[in-house]
Write a protein that holds these residues in place. Structure first.
Motif, PDB file in Angstrom:
ATOM      1  N   SER A  80       0.140  15.552 -27.303  1.00 24.09           N
ATOM      2  CA  SER A  80      -0.036  16.281 -28.556  1.00 24.09           C
ATOM      3  C   SER A  80      -0.175  15.338 -29.760  1.00 24.09           C
ATOM      4  CB  SER A  80       1.133  17.237 -28.779  1.00 24.09           C
ATOM      5  OG  SER A  80       2.358  16.524 -28.798  1.00 24.09           O
ATOM      6  N   GLN A  81      -0.948  15.808 -30.740  1.00 22.18           N
ATOM      7  CA  GLN A  81      -1.217  15.042 -31.959  1.00 22.18           C
ATOM      8  C   GLN A  81      -0.902  15.901 -33.181  1.00 22.18           C
ATOM      9  OE1 GLN A  81      -5.399  14.226 -31.607  1.00 22.18           O
ATOM     10  NE2 GLN A  81      -5.165  12.983 -29.744  1.00 22.18           N
ATOM     11  N   PRO A  82      -0.621  15.283 -34.318  1.00 22.92           N
ATOM     12  CA  PRO A  82      -0.368  16.083 -35.530  1.00 22.92           C
ATOM     13  C   PRO A  82      -1.502  17.054 -35.844  1.00 22.92           C
ATOM     14  CG  PRO A  82       0.327  13.824 -35.895  1.00 22.92           C
ATOM     15  CD  PRO A  82      -0.354  13.853 -34.546  1.00 22.92           C
ATOM     16  N   GLY A  83      -2.718  16.697 -35.510  1.00 24.34           N
ATOM     17  CA  GLY A  83      -3.859  17.580 -35.724  1.00 24.34           C
ATOM     18  C   GLY A  83      -3.846  18.830 -34.862  1.00 24.34           C
ATOM     19  N   ASP A  84      -2.968  18.868 -33.875  1.00 27.16           N
ATOM     20  CA  ASP A  84      -2.831  20.068 -33.037  1.00 27.16           C
ATOM     21  C   ASP A  84      -1.959  21.121 -33.707  1.00 27.16           C
ATOM     22  OD1 ASP A  84      -2.571  17.995 -30.068  1.00 27.16           O
ATOM     23  OD2 ASP A  84      -4.353  18.917 -30.969  1.00 27.16           O
ATOM     24  N   SER A  85      -1.337  20.778 -34.813  1.00 26.77           N
ATOM     25  CA  SER A  85      -0.481  21.724 -35.526  1.00 26.77           C
ATOM     26  C   SER A  85      -1.302  22.910 -36.006  1.00 26.77           C
ATOM     27  CB  SER A  85       0.205  21.033 -36.712  1.00 26.77           C
ATOM     28  OG  SER A  85       1.021  19.969 -36.286  1.00 26.77           O
ATOM     29  N   ALA A  86      -0.906  24.078 -35.572  1.00 30.16           N
ATOM     30  CA  ALA A  86      -1.637  25.319 -35.878  1.00 30.16           C
ATOM     31  C   ALA A  86      -0.901  26.461 -35.196  1.00 30.16           C
ATOM     32  CB  ALA A  86      -3.078  25.242 -35.365  1.00 30.16           C
ATOM     33  N   THR A  87      -1.408  27.673 -35.378  1.00 29.59           N
ATOM     34  CA  THR A  87      -0.898  28.818 -34.635  1.00 29.59           C
ATOM     35  C   THR A  87      -1.831  29.088 -33.468  1.00 29.59           C
ATOM     36  OG1 THR A  87       0.148  29.797 -36.583  1.00 29.59           O
ATOM     37  CG2 THR A  87      -0.344  31.276 -34.735  1.00 29.59           C
ATOM     38  N   TYR A  88      -1.249  29.260 -32.294  1.00 33.18           N
ATOM     39  CA  TYR A  88      -2.023  29.490 -31.079  1.00 33.18           C
ATOM     40  C   TYR A  88      -1.808  30.932 -30.640  1.00 33.18           C
ATOM     41  CZ  TYR A  88      -2.838  24.522 -30.994  1.00 33.18           C
ATOM     42  OH  TYR A  88      -3.239  23.256 -31.335  1.00 33.18           O
ATOM     43  N   LEU A  89      -2.910  31.647 -30.502  1.00 35.55           N
ATOM     44  CA  LEU A  89      -2.882  33.062 -30.167  1.00 35.55           C
ATOM     45  C   LEU A  89      -3.493  33.289 -28.799  1.00 35.55           C
ATOM     46  CD1 LEU A  89      -4.142  33.849 -33.661  1.00 35.55           C
ATOM     47  CD2 LEU A  89      -2.196  35.092 -32.802  1.00 35.55           C
ATOM     48  N   CYS A  90      -2.840  34.127 -28.051  1.00 36.59           N
ATOM     49  CA  CYS A  90      -3.310  34.556 -26.750  1.00 36.59           C
ATOM     50  C   CYS A  90      -3.803  35.996 -26.890  1.00 36.59           C
ATOM     51  CB  CYS A  90      -2.142  34.462 -25.767  1.00 36.59           C
ATOM     52  SG  CYS A  90      -2.348  35.319 -24.215  1.00 36.59           S
ATOM     53  N   LYS A  99     -10.754  46.920 -26.308  1.00 38.92           N
ATOM     54  CA  LYS A  99      -9.834  46.596 -27.383  1.00 38.92           C
ATOM     55  C   LYS A  99      -9.070  45.328 -27.052  1.00 38.92           C
ATOM     56  CE  LYS A  99      -9.461  51.526 -28.167  1.00 38.92           C
ATOM     57  NZ  LYS A  99      -8.609  52.714 -28.070  1.00 38.92           N
ATOM     58  N   LEU A 100      -9.491  44.249 -27.652  1.00 40.44           N
ATOM     59  CA  LEU A 100      -8.818  42.971 -27.475  1.00 40.44           C
ATOM     60  C   LEU A 100      -7.403  43.080 -28.006  1.00 40.44           C
ATOM     61  CD1 LEU A 100      -9.386  40.012 -26.612  1.00 40.44           C
ATOM     62  CD2 LEU A 100      -9.984  39.567 -29.000  1.00 40.44           C
ATOM     63  N   THR A 101      -6.430  42.712 -27.180  1.00 38.87           N
ATOM     64  CA  THR A 101      -5.028  42.826 -27.565  1.00 38.87           C
ATOM     65  C   THR A 101      -4.434  41.435 -27.727  1.00 38.87           C
ATOM     66  OG1 THR A 101      -4.854  44.899 -26.331  1.00 38.87           O
ATOM     67  CG2 THR A 101      -2.800  43.787 -26.939  1.00 38.87           C
ATOM     68  N   PHE A 102      -3.856  41.184 -28.897  1.00 42.30           N
ATOM     69  CA  PHE A 102      -3.322  39.872 -29.240  1.00 42.30           C
ATOM     70  C   PHE A 102      -1.813  39.811 -29.120  1.00 42.30           C
ATOM     71  CE2 PHE A 102      -6.676  37.303 -31.097  1.00 42.30           C
ATOM     72  CZ  PHE A 102      -7.666  38.227 -31.340  1.00 42.30           C
ATOM     73  N   GLY A 103      -1.328  38.605 -28.810  1.00 48.97           N
ATOM     74  CA  GLY A 103       0.063  38.292 -29.043  1.00 48.97           C
ATOM     75  C   GLY A 103       0.226  37.932 -30.510  1.00 48.97           C
ATOM     76  N   LYS A 104       1.459  37.720 -30.935  1.00 49.29           N
ATOM     77  CA  LYS A 104       1.693  37.392 -32.345  1.00 49.29           C
ATOM     78  C   LYS A 104       1.542  35.910 -32.629  1.00 49.29           C
ATOM     79  CE  LYS A 104       4.418  41.406 -33.544  1.00 49.29           C
ATOM     80  NZ  LYS A 104       5.658  41.954 -34.150  1.00 49.29           N
ATOM     81  N   GLY A 105       1.363  35.114 -31.577  1.00 43.47           N
ATOM     82  CA  GLY A 105       1.081  33.709 -31.782  1.00 43.47           C
ATOM     83  C   GLY A 105       2.305  32.818 -31.748  1.00 43.47           C
TER      84      GLY A 105
ATOM     85  N   ARG B  37      -7.440  43.257 -39.051  1.00 39.38           N
ATOM     86  CA  ARG B  37      -6.617  42.893 -40.199  1.00 39.38           C
ATOM     87  C   ARG B  37      -5.393  42.158 -39.687  1.00 39.38           C
ATOM     88  NH1 ARG B  37      -5.239  47.571 -44.037  1.00 39.38           N
ATOM     89  NH2 ARG B  37      -4.007  48.295 -42.257  1.00 39.38           N
ATOM     90  N   GLN B  38      -5.049  41.103 -40.397  1.00 40.40           N
ATOM     91  CA  GLN B  38      -3.862  40.327 -40.070  1.00 40.40           C
ATOM     92  C   GLN B  38      -2.962  40.348 -41.297  1.00 40.40           C
ATOM     93  OE1 GLN B  38      -4.492  36.094 -39.377  1.00 40.40           O
ATOM     94  NE2 GLN B  38      -3.061  36.144 -37.668  1.00 40.40           N
ATOM     95  N   ALA B  39      -1.878  41.110 -41.228  1.00 38.66           N
ATOM     96  CA  ALA B  39      -0.932  41.174 -42.335  1.00 38.66           C
ATOM     97  C   ALA B  39       0.100  40.071 -42.159  1.00 38.66           C
ATOM     98  CB  ALA B  39      -0.274  42.545 -42.376  1.00 38.66           C
ATOM     99  N   ALA B  40       0.695  39.653 -43.241  1.00 42.29           N
ATOM    100  CA  ALA B  40       1.665  38.559 -43.223  1.00 42.29           C
ATOM    101  C   ALA B  40       2.789  38.852 -42.232  1.00 42.29           C
ATOM    102  CB  ALA B  40       2.233  38.343 -44.621  1.00 42.29           C
ATOM    103  N   GLY B  41       3.023  37.923 -41.312  1.00 45.25           N
ATOM    104  CA  GLY B  41       4.111  38.075 -40.363  1.00 45.25           C
ATOM    105  C   GLY B  41       3.855  39.056 -39.245  1.00 45.25           C
ATOM    106  N   ARG B  42       2.631  39.585 -39.199  1.00 40.47           N
ATOM    107  CA  ARG B  42       2.305  40.560 -38.149  1.00 40.47           C
ATOM    108  C   ARG B  42       1.123  40.075 -37.332  1.00 40.47           C
ATOM    109  NH1 ARG B  42       2.088  46.370 -40.934  1.00 40.47           N
ATOM    110  NH2 ARG B  42       1.943  46.956 -38.751  1.00 40.47           N
ATOM    111  N   GLY B  43       0.888  40.721 -36.244  1.00 39.48           N
ATOM    112  CA  GLY B  43      -0.237  40.345 -35.397  1.00 39.48           C
ATOM    113  C   GLY B  43      -1.542  40.908 -35.904  1.00 39.48           C
ATOM    114  N   LEU B  44      -2.584  40.664 -35.154  1.00 37.32           N
ATOM    115  CA  LEU B  44      -3.913  41.173 -35.512  1.00 37.32           C
ATOM    116  C   LEU B  44      -4.049  42.625 -35.082  1.00 37.32           C
ATOM    117  CD1 LEU B  44      -4.977  37.865 -34.675  1.00 37.32           C
ATOM    118  CD2 LEU B  44      -6.701  38.992 -36.030  1.00 37.32           C
ATOM    119  N   GLN B  45      -4.498  43.431 -35.994  1.00 44.66           N
ATOM    120  CA  GLN B  45      -4.677  44.858 -35.742  1.00 44.66           C
ATOM    121  C   GLN B  45      -6.156  45.203 -35.799  1.00 44.66           C
ATOM    122  OE1 GLN B  45      -3.361  47.484 -38.913  1.00 44.66           O
ATOM    123  NE2 GLN B  45      -2.744  49.048 -37.436  1.00 44.66           N
ATOM    124  N   LEU B  46      -6.653  45.827 -34.733  1.00 43.76           N
ATOM    125  CA  LEU B  46      -8.043  46.264 -34.720  1.00 43.76           C
ATOM    126  C   LEU B  46      -8.202  47.479 -35.615  1.00 43.76           C
ATOM    127  CD1 LEU B  46     -10.916  46.085 -33.561  1.00 43.76           C
ATOM    128  CD2 LEU B  46     -10.143  47.541 -31.674  1.00 43.76           C
TER     129      LEU B  46
END
Lengths: 112, 114
Positions: A80-90, A99-105, B37-46
């Protein structure tokens, strides 16, 4: 209803460490799973896309695996490198609809 | 290659004012288009998705609407903004309805309603 969970919400590691980011989903009937990176205030950048028939995908220092039966995916980041700092979403594409369903990251901080 | 454009990048609007955010895709035809939409502290909402011109599906009841006047243009609108409409709005496209080829996102619009 498909639910995607990413734990922990935040992670801080020293530079050079190999790390694993976890993602779990409740319904194994998915078309694919996609890992994204989001820098603060920016859009989502696709990192890796794994089709439901695949077990893993690799791009550079990144490797993503998929175990549909257990409802899990991992994103492995090597050296890992400092440039990898970010939020990673699945995110998963459910089998029944589009309907693509996301985690909160997971917000990753790599310390120099 | 395919590209997706969103504008503006940042917007500050008073409560009660109208809204229009635009998204365009280049290098492909008949894309499936999405507003998140991505609200602060929340996930992505379609919020909305569209499989073709004039075809809009709404995911959640809200103060917003979407339109697709052209094949590669997707617009998010409101007649009167509320404070709760503040957030980060992302447009995305996929080649198939199932998203089997993955999704590509735009750079987003940060909307602050004051």
């Amino acid at each position: 209803k498909q639910e995607v969970t990413q734990i922990p919400a935040a992670l801080s590691v020293p530079e050079g460490e190999n790390l694993v980011l976890n993602c779990s989903f409740t319904d194994s009937a998915i078309y694919n799973l996609q890992w994204f990176r989001q820098d603060p205030g920016k859009g989502l950048t696709s990192l890796l896309l794994i089709q439901s028939s695949q077990r893993e995908q690799t791009s550079g220092r990144l490797n993503a695996s998929l175990d549909k039966s257990s409802g899990r995916s991992t994103l492995y980041i090597a050296a890992s490198q400092p440039g990898d700092s970010a939020t990673y979403l699945c995110a998963v594409t459910p089998g029944a609809n589009s309907k693509l369903t996301f985690g909160k990251g997971i917000t990753l901080s790599v310390r120099p | 290659s395919q590209t997706i454009h969103q504008w503006p990048a940042t917007l500050v609007q008073p409560v009660g004012s109208p809204l229009s955010l635009e998204c365009t895709v280049e290098g492909t035809s008949n894309p499936n288009l999405y507003w998140y939409r991505q609200a602060a502290g929340r996930g992505l909402q379609l919020l909305f998705y569209s499989v073709g011109i004039g075809q809009i599906s709404s995911e959640v009841p809200q103060n917003l609407s979407a339109s697709r006047p052209q094949d590669r243009q997707f617009i998010l609108s409101s007649k009167k903004l509320l404070l709760s409409d503040s957030g980060f709005y992302l447009c995305a496209w996929s080649a198939t309805r199932s998203g089997s080829g993955g999704y590509t996102f735009g750079s987003g619009t940060r909307l602050t309603v004051v």
